[in-house]
Design an enzyme around this catalytic site. Structure first.
Site, mmCIF file in Angstrom:
data_model
loop_
_atom_site.group_PDB
_atom_site.id
_atom_site.type_symbol
_atom_site.label_atom_id
_atom_site.label_comp_id
_atom_site.label_asym_id
_atom_site.label_seq_id
_atom_site.Cartn_x
_atom_site.Cartn_y
_atom_site.Cartn_z
ATOM 1 N N GLY A 261 -27.984 26.607 -10.068
ATOM 2 C CA GLY A 261 -28.944 25.607 -9.599
ATOM 3 C C GLY A 261 -30.246 25.522 -10.362
ATOM 4 C CD GLU A 295 -21.433 30.935 -8.324
ATOM 5 O OE1 GLU A 295 -21.804 29.821 -7.920
ATOM 6 O OE2 GLU A 295 -20.692 31.664 -7.673
ATOM 7 N N PRO A 296 -25.004 29.758 -13.214
ATOM 8 C CG PRO A 296 -26.268 30.469 -15.035
ATOM 9 C CD PRO A 296 -25.267 30.946 -14.021
ATOM 10 N N GLY A 297 -25.046 26.377 -14.401
ATOM 11 C CA GLY A 297 -24.345 25.415 -15.251
ATOM 12 C C GLY A 297 -25.373 24.614 -16.036
ATOM 13 N NE ARG A 298 -28.973 20.276 -12.993
ATOM 14 C CZ ARG A 298 -28.488 19.114 -12.554
ATOM 15 N NH1 ARG A 298 -28.572 18.038 -13.296
ATOM 16 N NH2 ARG A 298 -27.939 19.038 -11.356
ATOM 17 N NE ARG A 332 -27.046 14.541 -13.732
ATOM 18 C CZ ARG A 332 -28.347 14.495 -13.576
ATOM 19 N NH1 ARG A 332 -29.103 13.887 -14.462
ATOM 20 N NH2 ARG A 332 -28.915 15.078 -12.551
ATOM 21 C CB CYS A 363 -19.055 -6.106 -13.815
ATOM 22 S SG CYS A 363 -18.577 -6.878 -15.367
ATOM 23 C CD GLU A 364 -20.189 -0.976 -9.872
ATOM 24 O OE1 GLU A 364 -21.065 -0.687 -9.036
ATOM 25 O OE2 GLU A 364 -19.013 -0.623 -9.772
HETATM 26 N N1 LLP Z 1 -22.100 27.319 -8.222
HETATM 27 C C1 LLP Z 1 -21.638 26.454 -7.289
HETATM 28 C C2 LLP Z 1 -20.899 26.975 -6.151
HETATM 29 C C3 LLP Z 1 -21.875 25.074 -7.441
HETATM 30 O O1 LLP Z 1 -21.435 24.213 -6.515
HETATM 31 C C4 LLP Z 1 -22.612 24.608 -8.556
HETATM 32 C C5 LLP Z 1 -22.876 23.178 -8.756
HETATM 33 C C6 LLP Z 1 -23.058 25.551 -9.514
HETATM 34 C C7 LLP Z 1 -22.789 26.898 -9.306
HETATM 35 C C8 LLP Z 1 -23.818 25.163 -10.744
HETATM 36 O O2 LLP Z 1 -25.014 24.533 -10.446
HETATM 37 P P1 LLP Z 1 -26.058 24.210 -11.624
HETATM 38 O O3 LLP Z 1 -26.552 25.538 -12.164
HETATM 39 O O4 LLP Z 1 -25.355 23.443 -12.657
HETATM 40 O O5 LLP Z 1 -27.121 23.427 -10.966
HETATM 41 N N2 LLP Z 1 -23.332 16.386 -10.626
HETATM 42 C C9 LLP Z 1 -24.641 16.790 -10.155
HETATM 43 C C10 LLP Z 1 -24.734 18.286 -9.957
HETATM 44 C C11 LLP Z 1 -23.675 18.836 -9.020
HETATM 45 C C12 LLP Z 1 -23.737 20.332 -8.867
HETATM 46 C C13 LLP Z 1 -22.576 20.839 -8.098
HETATM 47 N N3 LLP Z 1 -22.506 22.261 -7.939
HETATM 48 C C14 LLP Z 1 -25.686 16.281 -11.162
HETATM 49 O O6 LLP Z 1 -25.310 15.619 -12.123
HETATM 50 O O7 LLP Z 1 -26.874 16.477 -10.969
#
Ligand code: LLP
Length: 439
Positions: A261, A295-298, A332, A363-364
């Site tokens: 997150g 668990e970072p993604g973004r 997004r 077309c939106e």
């Molecule tokens: N762990 C769990 C259980 C999650 O559900 C998520 C993201 C993450 C880790 C990774 O979160 P991050 O570090 O990336 O914030 N599509 C949306 C974001 C959806 C996130 C869903 N869960 C966007 O484009 O902002």
């Protein structure tokens, strides 16, 4: 909850200010915008537009910084595959020492195809199917993050039927507002995620009695694009309290998965600091003798990617700039009203800026990347880069309006390679089967 507050009025959204805030980008007087020294024009010339471009160096640097921030904490990074699931990205994360957080059987198989061993993979998600649970147990997954009593019963039945023991953590819902967009907040009581905090202790005790289940600890994930540490501190404090109560009741608790997150600076260059995030983890759990996880993604991949597009035409005296990229590529802005910086790719020989709406051809009305954005006058065919699109960009693309998925270029070591080619348009219907239709 409402959307996050609007951008401050005094923010400088001019292209040159947006570029200056991003170390991976430089403007070259002749070649235009460079990503890690590689001209984006060269990529567009070869692959066409729209095209995604990723900076491997940015991903590597960010993973190294987060790893350094967590040093000494016994905290493993499990990269959230959903943010950007390309094999190249997953291999890079693996090489940098990260495991994976997956939310489907598909992600599990993708992560393994990229070389991440099952022993470095955790599986989250509210609706793991029996097949997915079987797949995870058969390959020896490190951990299942359980989100309900119902799921716990299913895992117990499947694991004992297979003669296996599932290492599980309970994902608690701490009922904390992460202060992010309503569609990406996950840790409030009215969100679908996790086990209600008040029920977690008894469910943990129950888990310990179930065949095929070995409860190892807790997990939480309160949302995405979180810029303040306060909600993390609040959620971690609740988890710490629960761990102490469980231990006092005689249960073994050895793992704590702190979720992901961590937010990035989409408009404002200020982003959440991994050092502050690590500090919040240290404060809550550092002294508790736990195997910690995050668990970072973004945060790891968002700033590493951009979507390169060309201007199809401008209309209404420049009020609208229509691009060849659309909401089917990057959803997004349409889905979350998300801000993405957009900058021209050509050499900067124009200083006068005019507000324009940058839109796609779908077309939106929601197919709008930016409204009233200050841009130089853009000629037809001019290229722009939509920035910070490395997370939840290409992975969320669709083929709406019969638009093929855009190709992907990978910039590393001063050159680029193609990691996903543009497919022929016929591939969109190649697997469809025509029924017998009465004439
Ligand atoms: N762990 C769990 C259980 C999650 O559900 C998520 C993201 C993450 C880790 C990774 O979160 P991050 O570090 O990336 O914030 N599509 C949306 C974001 C959806 C996130 C869903 N869960 C966007 O484009 O902002």
């Amino acid at each position: 909850m409402a959307s996050p507050s609007p951008l401050p009025d005094d923010l400088d959204l001019s292209p040159e200010a947006l570029i200056a805030a991003r170390p991976q980008l430089k403007r070259h007087a002749m070649d235009g915008l460079l990503l890690d020294g590689v001209p984006l024009n060269a990529i567009a010339d070869e692959l066409g537009t729209p095209v995604w471009v990723y900076s491997a160096n940015t991903m590597r640097t960010r993973l190294a910084r987060l790893t350094a921030a967590l040093a000494g904490l016994n905290c493993h990074i499990h990269y959230a595959v959903k943010a950007n699931d390309h094999l190249a990205t997953l291999r890079l994360m693996h090489q940098g020492g990260a495991g994976a957080d997956v939310v489907s059987g598909g992600e599990l198989q993708r992560a393994r195809a990229a070389g991440i061993p099952a022993s470095h993979i955790v599986f989250s998600g509210v609706g793991k199917t029996a097949d997915e649970i079987r797949l995870a147990l058969a390959c020896g997954i490190f951990q299942l993050n359980v989100e309900s009593a119902e799921e716990l019963a299913t895992i117990s039945a499947i694991a004992s039927g297979m003669g296996r023991t599932a290492n599980i953590v309970l994902r608690i819902n701490p009922d904390v507002d992460a202060g992010t967009h309503a569609k990406i907040t996950t840790g409030r009581a009215d969100n679908k995620f996790g086990v209600p905090y008040a029920e977690a202790a008894s469910l943990y005790a129950h888990a310990a009695t179930l065949p095929g289940i070995s409860p190892q600890g807790l997990a939480l994930h309160i949302g995405s694009q979180i810029l303040s540490m306060a909600p993390y501190r609040a959620a971690f404090a609740r988890a710490g309290e629960l761990i102490r109560a469980l231990r006092a009741a005689g249960h073994s608790v050895t793992r704590m998965d702190c979720g992901g997150g961590i937010g990035i600076g989409y408009a404002d260059p200020v982003e959440a600091s991994p050092e502050a995030f690590a500090g919040a983890i240290r404060h809550a759990f550092g002294h508790m003798d736990l195997q910690l996880m995050t668990e970072p993604g973004r945060w790891l991949v968002g700033p590493a990617g951009l979507l390169l597009a060309s201007v199809v035409l401008t209309k209404a005296d420049g009020r609208f700039t229509v691009l060849d990229a659309a909401m089917n590529d990057l959803v997004r802005p349409a889905m979350y009203d998300a801000f993405h910086a957009i900058v021209p790719v050509g050499p900067n020989n124009q200083t006068a800026l005019h507000p324009t709406d940058l839109v796609g051809p779908v077309c939106e009305t929601g197919d709008t990347f930016a409204k009233s954005r200050p841009m130089p006058r853009l000629a037809d065919g001019a290229r722009v880069a939509i920035l910070d699109a490395g997370a939840y960009g290409a992975v969320m693309s669709s083929t709406y309006n019969a638009r093929a998925l855009a190709p992907i270029a990978w910039v590393d070591g001063g050159r680029f390679t193609t990691i996903r080619a543009r497919k022929p348009i016929e591939s969109l219907w190649a697997d469809e089967i025509m029924p017998d239709l009465p004439a």
